[in-house]
Design a protein around this motif. Structure first.
Motif, PDB file in Angstrom:
ATOM      1  N   GLY A 219      -2.733  -1.639   3.467  1.00  0.00           N
ATOM      2  CA  GLY A 219      -1.505  -1.141   4.076  1.00  0.00           C
ATOM      3  C   GLY A 219      -1.804   0.044   4.966  1.00  0.00           C
ATOM      4  O   GLY A 219      -2.750   0.795   4.715  1.00  0.00           O
ATOM      5  N   MET A 220      -1.013   0.190   6.033  1.00  0.00           N
ATOM      6  CA  MET A 220      -1.197   1.298   6.976  1.00  0.00           C
ATOM      7  C   MET A 220       0.149   1.962   7.238  1.00  0.00           C
ATOM      8  O   MET A 220       1.163   1.279   7.382  1.00  0.00           O
ATOM      9  N   VAL A 221       0.151   3.287   7.315  1.00  0.00           N
ATOM     10  CA  VAL A 221       1.387   4.053   7.442  1.00  0.00           C
ATOM     11  C   VAL A 221       1.200   5.151   8.473  1.00  0.00           C
ATOM     12  O   VAL A 221       0.192   5.850   8.446  1.00  0.00           O
TER      13      VAL A 221
ATOM     14  N   GLY B 143       0.829  -1.196   0.000  1.00  0.00           N
ATOM     15  CA  GLY B 143       0.000   0.000   0.000  1.00  0.00           C
ATOM     16  C   GLY B 143       0.866   1.249   0.000  1.00  0.00           C
ATOM     17  O   GLY B 143       1.990   1.235   0.516  1.00  0.00           O
TER      18      GLY B 143
ATOM     19  N   ALA C  44       6.032  -7.375   7.465  1.00  0.00           N
ATOM     20  CA  ALA C  44       6.540  -6.374   8.401  1.00  0.00           C
ATOM     21  C   ALA C  44       7.508  -7.067   9.360  1.00  0.00           C
ATOM     22  O   ALA C  44       7.561  -8.305   9.423  1.00  0.00           O
TER      23      ALA C  44
ATOM     24  N   ASP D 122       5.667  -3.013  11.799  1.00  0.00           N
ATOM     25  CA  ASP D 122       7.098  -2.869  12.070  1.00  0.00           C
ATOM     26  C   ASP D 122       7.253  -2.341  13.484  1.00  0.00           C
ATOM     27  O   ASP D 122       6.581  -1.382  13.854  1.00  0.00           O
TER      28      ASP D 122
ATOM     29  N   MET E 275       5.445   4.266   1.892  1.00  0.00           N
ATOM     30  CA  MET E 275       5.120   2.873   1.610  1.00  0.00           C
ATOM     31  C   MET E 275       4.739   2.161   2.903  1.00  0.00           C
ATOM     32  O   MET E 275       5.398   2.314   3.926  1.00  0.00           O
ATOM     33  N   ALA E 276       3.676   1.346   2.850  1.00  0.00           N
ATOM     34  CA  ALA E 276       3.374   0.432   3.956  1.00  0.00           C
ATOM     35  C   ALA E 276       4.349  -0.757   3.847  1.00  0.00           C
ATOM     36  O   ALA E 276       5.274  -0.739   3.035  1.00  0.00           O
ATOM     37  N   THR E 277       4.156  -1.761   4.664  1.00  0.00           N
ATOM     38  CA  THR E 277       5.011  -2.952   4.587  1.00  0.00           C
ATOM     39  C   THR E 277       4.400  -3.945   3.587  1.00  0.00           C
ATOM     40  O   THR E 277       3.187  -3.995   3.420  1.00  0.00           O
ATOM     41  N   PRO E 278       5.250  -4.727   2.917  1.00  0.00           N
ATOM     42  CA  PRO E 278       4.704  -5.631   1.896  1.00  0.00           C
ATOM     43  C   PRO E 278       3.988  -6.850   2.472  1.00  0.00           C
ATOM     44  O   PRO E 278       4.274  -7.294   3.589  1.00  0.00           O
ATOM     45  N   MET E 279       3.068  -7.355   1.698  1.00  0.00           N
ATOM     46  CA  MET E 279       2.413  -8.640   1.974  1.00  0.00           C
ATOM     47  C   MET E 279       2.654  -9.535   0.762  1.00  0.00           C
ATOM     48  O   MET E 279       2.823  -9.025  -0.350  1.00  0.00           O
TER      49      MET E 279
ATOM     50  N   VAL F  90       0.708   5.670   0.501  1.00  0.00           N
ATOM     51  CA  VAL F  90      -0.101   6.754   1.059  1.00  0.00           C
ATOM     52  C   VAL F  90       0.653   8.066   0.912  1.00  0.00           C
ATOM     53  O   VAL F  90       1.848   8.132   1.227  1.00  0.00           O
TER      54      VAL F  90
ATOM     55  N   LYS G 254       4.542   1.239  10.548  1.00  0.00           N
ATOM     56  CA  LYS G 254       3.956   0.849   9.272  1.00  0.00           C
ATOM     57  C   LYS G 254       3.513  -0.581   9.392  1.00  0.00           C
ATOM     58  O   LYS G 254       4.138  -1.372  10.116  1.00  0.00           O
ATOM     59  N   GLY G 255       2.479  -0.944   8.689  1.00  0.00           N
ATOM     60  CA  GLY G 255       2.038  -2.318   8.802  1.00  0.00           C
ATOM     61  C   GLY G 255       1.049  -2.693   7.737  1.00  0.00           C
ATOM     62  O   GLY G 255       0.828  -1.956   6.776  1.00  0.00           O
ATOM     63  N   SER G 256       0.473  -3.867   7.910  1.00  0.00           N
ATOM     64  CA  SER G 256      -0.496  -4.381   6.950  1.00  0.00           C
ATOM     65  C   SER G 256      -1.507  -5.250   7.681  1.00  0.00           C
ATOM     66  O   SER G 256      -1.217  -5.841   8.720  1.00  0.00           O
TER      67      SER G 256
END
Lengths: 154, 154
Positions: free
Chosen positions: B47-49, A47, B130, B153, A113-117, A49, B54-56
């Motif tokens: 995704g979240m920032v 994601g 993450a 993270d 950038m968010a973290t990847p999945m 943002v 940061k995370g998912s």
């Protein structure tokens, strides 16, 4: 806005695959995804943002191409999608997005950038639910196909 | 940090499913995902920032539960995962994350959400890349299971 993102993501993908894994991919013409569906066996998703826009990116690999990429990098690879492969696909997704982020930053477009999945599962498809159109770039190799897809709100 | 996120995401999921679709889910105890794998047929991912982390997040549904949710909401549903279902799962993912965001904001934890993505494909799994541990919350219903998974993270 989506069209401006095509070259940075495509150039970054070609660069990452070439430098990390000596894997030269041949891109097809980017398309707007309508009935077009990218299907694959392992996908990295991330994601993005910013104040200007929000969006999402995915890179979908056919299994044999993901495994061949691992073999090119470390000399050997598993026979099927395992955690080494999902780690690699997550890392590629992060590097491609990071590369595009740097290129877009030079044009004044910033995002976090968010973290990847990573998704694993035979013949899955990804649906980007941002409001804008979905851009899809198919990439060919002797080992199978990959697809970059992304979409941004507005 | 991940543990603080459990109740907001769980409460928001139960609330969204109950109010949107009169679907009462029974949560199991949240676990840290190690060998545990959530497998399903349709998943919403986001995704979240923030400056803090940061995370998912992903919400994975077994196919029959996703279809039953659609039927509860609109009186009828398709026989298989189609674009109506992926739209619904994207919307649920957005609403669950938005609800958790509001609850976390009251505790002083702020984050921005990217746009949702939805994966369709039988028996796929999601791998959150993450750095923190992955929290998994299984949810049971008469129509099948759902799973909330997230990781941040740090």
């Amino acid at each position: 806005m989506n069209v401006e993102f095509i070259n940075p993501f495509l150039a970054s993908m070609l660069n990452v695959m070439s430098t990390m894994a000596q894997m030269e991919l041949s891109p097809e013409k980017p398309k707007l995804k309508k009935d077009e569906v990218a299907m694959g066996d392992v996908s990295g998703l991330i994601g993005m943002v910013s104040d200007q826009a929000k969006g999402s990116l995915s890179i979908t690999f056919e299994g044999p191409l993901a495994i061949a990429t691992m073999k090119n990098m470390v000399g050997e690879g598993p026979d099927e999608i395992n955690e080494e492969i999902t780690d690699l696909v997550g890392e590629i997704t992060n590097m491609v997005t990071g590369g595009a982020k740097r290129m877009l930053s030079e044009k004044g477009i910033e995002f976090d950038m968010a973290t990847p999945m990573v998704v694993s599962g035979n013949n899955h498809t990804i649906h980007h639910k941002a409001e804008g159109p979905v851009v899809i770039i198919p990439l060919n190799s002797p080992h199978g196909k990959a697809f970059i897809e992304f979409s941004f709100d507005k």
